[in-house]
Design an enzyme around this catalytic site. Structure first.
Site, PDB file in Angstrom:
ATOM      1  N   GLY A   2      32.252  60.965  47.857  1.00 14.31           N
ATOM      2  CA  GLY A   2      32.778  61.611  46.596  1.00 14.31           C
ATOM      3  C   GLY A   2      34.067  61.494  46.359  1.00 14.31           C
ATOM      4  O   GLY A   2      34.817  61.107  47.004  1.00 14.31           O
ATOM      5  N   GLN A   3      34.657  62.382  45.252  1.00 12.71           N
ATOM      6  CA  GLN A   3      35.857  62.508  44.746  1.00 12.71           C
ATOM      7  C   GLN A   3      36.898  62.878  45.955  1.00 12.71           C
ATOM      8  O   GLN A   3      37.775  62.280  46.278  1.00 12.71           O
ATOM      9  CB  GLN A   3      36.112  63.399  43.510  1.00 12.71           C
ATOM     10  N   ARG A  31      24.699  58.360  49.570  1.00 10.26           N
ATOM     11  CA  ARG A  31      24.775  57.036  48.922  1.00 10.26           C
ATOM     12  C   ARG A  31      25.636  56.224  49.823  1.00 10.26           C
ATOM     13  O   ARG A  31      26.555  56.836  50.447  1.00 10.26           O
ATOM     14  CB  ARG A  31      25.106  57.139  47.388  1.00 10.26           C
ATOM     15  N   TYR A  63      26.159  76.661  39.303  1.00  9.21           N
ATOM     16  CA  TYR A  63      27.130  76.135  40.179  1.00  9.21           C
ATOM     17  C   TYR A  63      27.902  77.372  40.615  1.00  9.21           C
ATOM     18  O   TYR A  63      28.207  77.695  41.866  1.00  9.21           O
ATOM     19  CB  TYR A  63      28.201  75.173  39.540  1.00  9.21           C
TER      20      TYR A  63
HETATM   21  P1  NAD Z   1      31.403  64.676  44.305  1.00  8.51           P
HETATM   22  O1  NAD Z   1      30.182  64.889  43.313  1.00  8.51           O
HETATM   23  O2  NAD Z   1      32.332  63.637  44.015  1.00  8.51           O
HETATM   24  O3  NAD Z   1      31.031  64.292  45.639  1.00  8.51           O
HETATM   25  C1  NAD Z   1      29.981  64.832  46.351  1.00  8.51           C
HETATM   26  C2  NAD Z   1      29.216  63.935  47.204  1.00  8.51           C
HETATM   27  O4  NAD Z   1      28.050  64.668  48.012  1.00  8.51           O
HETATM   28  C3  NAD Z   1      28.624  62.628  46.645  1.00  8.51           C
HETATM   29  O5  NAD Z   1      29.026  61.457  47.026  1.00  8.51           O
HETATM   30  C4  NAD Z   1      27.071  62.933  46.582  1.00  8.51           C
HETATM   31  O6  NAD Z   1      26.586  61.474  46.904  1.00  8.51           O
HETATM   32  C5  NAD Z   1      27.070  63.642  47.911  1.00  8.51           C
HETATM   33  N1  NAD Z   1      25.850  64.312  47.934  1.00  8.51           N
HETATM   34  C6  NAD Z   1      25.158  65.162  47.043  1.00  8.51           C
HETATM   35  N2  NAD Z   1      23.957  65.539  47.328  1.00  8.51           N
HETATM   36  C7  NAD Z   1      24.026  65.079  48.840  1.00  8.51           C
HETATM   37  C8  NAD Z   1      22.997  65.213  49.731  1.00  8.51           C
HETATM   38  N3  NAD Z   1      21.660  65.977  49.626  1.00  8.51           N
HETATM   39  N4  NAD Z   1      23.022  64.885  50.819  1.00  8.51           N
HETATM   40  C9  NAD Z   1      24.356  64.336  51.261  1.00  8.51           C
HETATM   41  N5  NAD Z   1      25.044  64.036  50.431  1.00  8.51           N
HETATM   42  C10 NAD Z   1      25.189  64.408  49.142  1.00  8.51           C
HETATM   43  O7  NAD Z   1      32.104  66.191  44.667  1.00  8.51           O
HETATM   44  P2  NAD Z   1      33.520  66.596  45.021  1.00  8.51           P
HETATM   45  O8  NAD Z   1      34.630  66.511  43.756  1.00  8.51           O
HETATM   46  O9  NAD Z   1      34.021  65.354  46.203  1.00  8.51           O
HETATM   47  O10 NAD Z   1      33.286  67.808  45.606  1.00  8.51           O
HETATM   48  C11 NAD Z   1      33.207  67.837  46.887  1.00  8.51           C
HETATM   49  C12 NAD Z   1      33.038  69.469  47.176  1.00  8.51           C
HETATM   50  O11 NAD Z   1      34.194  70.367  46.819  1.00  8.51           O
HETATM   51  C13 NAD Z   1      31.913  70.240  46.430  1.00  8.51           C
HETATM   52  O12 NAD Z   1      31.333  71.232  47.358  1.00  8.51           O
HETATM   53  C14 NAD Z   1      32.443  70.692  45.328  1.00  8.51           C
HETATM   54  O13 NAD Z   1      31.808  71.751  44.776  1.00  8.51           O
HETATM   55  C15 NAD Z   1      33.760  71.135  45.744  1.00  8.51           C
HETATM   56  N6  NAD Z   1      34.902  71.329  44.581  1.00  8.51           N
HETATM   57  C16 NAD Z   1      35.305  70.056  44.176  1.00  8.51           C
HETATM   58  C17 NAD Z   1      36.114  70.195  42.977  1.00  8.51           C
HETATM   59  C18 NAD Z   1      36.688  69.011  42.214  1.00  8.51           C
HETATM   60  O14 NAD Z   1      37.421  69.314  41.316  1.00  8.51           O
HETATM   61  N7  NAD Z   1      36.355  67.890  42.534  1.00  8.51           N
HETATM   62  C19 NAD Z   1      36.668  71.566  42.754  1.00  8.51           C
HETATM   63  C20 NAD Z   1      36.170  72.728  43.422  1.00  8.51           C
HETATM   64  C21 NAD Z   1      35.228  72.649  44.420  1.00  8.51           C
HETATM   65  N1  SER Z   2      36.009  70.560  39.329  1.00  8.74           N
HETATM   66  C1  SER Z   2      34.984  71.661  39.514  1.00  8.74           C
HETATM   67  C2  SER Z   2      33.926  71.545  38.454  1.00  8.74           C
HETATM   68  O1  SER Z   2      34.406  71.331  37.255  1.00  8.74           O
HETATM   69  C3  SER Z   2      35.209  72.771  39.783  1.00  8.74           C
HETATM   70  O2  SER Z   2      34.757  73.411  40.816  1.00  8.74           O
HETATM   71  O3  SER Z   2      32.901  71.665  38.587  1.00  8.74           O
END
Ligand code: NAD
Ligand code: SER
Length: 317
Positions: free
Chosen positions: A11-12, A36, A142
């Site tokens: 993921g990101q 994935r 969420y």
């Molecule tokens: P993303 O969606 O880019 O990545 C999440 C990854 O989890 C994906 O690669 C997906 O394939 C994997 N995934 C989903 N379901 C799965 C499963 N059942 N088993 C294994 N892998 C699985 O999300 P992200 O932006 O990288 O966020 C990562 C974490 O950080 C999350 O908990 C998100 O809530 C938190 N977060 C992100 C942001 C943001 O702006 N990116 C902000 C606040 C919190």
């Molecule tokens: N960047 C995230 C979202 O928009 C915040 O947790 O879902």
């Protein structure tokens, strides 16, 4: 010797955090997993396994077989996507966390990182300078899952001594991997559209102030928290992280300094209501005091790097 498991490495955040952890702890000591396939940079620099984090037996097998000491559990369904599939998203977000916490307790893992979000706040929370401790009535699936998750990680710390650590990330901005279906994703998409077409239709309105953070700062904060001395951490729910506060109009103005003539138009969709329920800027003084949270990137510096790097990436591809 630490042995680290990253769940959600594709993921990101995971796609960058995994590589940074490998730099710090050695390629062989950071096992990457996702449901994935992984980006080439991850699959090519160390061990990668397909793992559905809801598959408790496989998760346990990997933890035991690899003698894992620390887990970074990043897998989740983000705010925008979760509103489309509320119950399935609740199931993934909550059951995955409980799986990790339970195995953390049983196997006596040394440390677990699980990210929370500004989504734990809701429409009744003070929007400006949002305190660490305040009213929390999230109205998205969420946000509800993140608030419940915070309660669970604190519970596992207090009740079982599992060393859980967490940050309430703001919207994260990066150029390596696409954003994963959140409300703050506009602040990533806007750069690609500005560079490719000189135009962007934003799904949030011009004055939608939100806290945001450049990925380098987010990765540094995550690792700093995980490396902090346990005695310094005054809370085990999740730390407020402020980053930079801006709105679509302000980021568009900043982009125009590099791409004159860039045009932004506004067509708010269902994510507007989510953005309106979240803080505009939050108070992160507790994280600064406890373990020295700090940032390098402001809006101008982040914009410059985003534009340079996305231009390079698009030229290569
Ligand atoms: P993303 O969606 O880019 O990545 C999440 C990854 O989890 C994906 O690669 C997906 O394939 C994997 N995934 C989903 N379901 C799965 C499963 N059942 N088993 C294994 N892998 C699985 O999300 P992200 O932006 O990288 O966020 C990562 C974490 O950080 C999350 O908990 C998100 O809530 C938190 N977060 C992100 C942001 C943001 O702006 N990116 C902000 C606040 C919190
Ligand atoms: N960047 C995230 C979202 O928009 C915040 O947790 O879902």
């Amino acid at each position: 010797m630490e042995k680290i498991l990253v769940i959600g490495c594709s993921g990101q955040i995971g796609s960058e955090l995994t590589l940074e952890l490998r730099k710090l702890y050695g390629n062989a000591n950071v096992i990457a997993t996702d449901i994935r396939p992984a980006p080439d940079e991850i699959a090519g620099t160390g061990k990668f396994e397909i793992l559905d984090v809801l598959d408790t037996s496989k998760l346990q097998l990997i933890l035991e077989h690899e003698k894992i000491t620390q887990v970074y559990h990043l897998a989740a369904i983000l705010s925008g996507n979760a509103e489309k599939r509320p119950l399935a998203s609740w199931d993934i977000n909550m059951r995955s966390l409980i799986n990790v916490l339970e195995l953390g307790r049983e196997l006596k893992l040394k440390r677990i990182f699980w990210p929370s979000s500004i989504a734990v706040f809701g429409p009744t929370t003070p929007r400006y300078n949002t305190p660490q401790y305040t009213i929390m009535e999230p109205n998205t699936v969420y946000g509800i899952s993140k608030l419940a998750g915070e309660r669970w990680i604190e519970y596992y710390f207090n009740k079982y001594g599992v060393d859980t650590r967490s940050l309430r990330y703001p919207g994260l901005i990066s150029y390596k991997t696409e954003a994963g279906g959140g409300t703050t994703d506009y602040a990533v998409e806007i750069f690609y559209h500005a560079i490719k077409t000189g135009k962007y239709e934003c799904f949030l309105g011009p004055k939608s102030d939100l806290p945001m953070m450049f990925m380098c700062d987010a990765i540094k904060a995550t690792i700093d928290l995980m490396e902090a001395d346990s005695s310094k951490l005054s809370l085990r729910s999740s730390y407020n992280v402020a980053g930079i506060c801006f709105n679509p109009e302000q980021i568009a103005d900043e982009i125009r300094k590099h791409i004159p003539g860039f045009e932004i138009t506004y067509k708010p969709d269902f994510r507007q209501a989510i953005a309106d329920s979240w803080p505009a800027c939050i108070d992160d003084s507790v994280a600064k005091k406890d373990w020295g949270l700090n940032y390098e990137f402001d809006l101008p510096k982040m914009t410059e790097v985003m534009i340079d790097e996305i231009r390079k990436k698009l030229t290569v591809s």
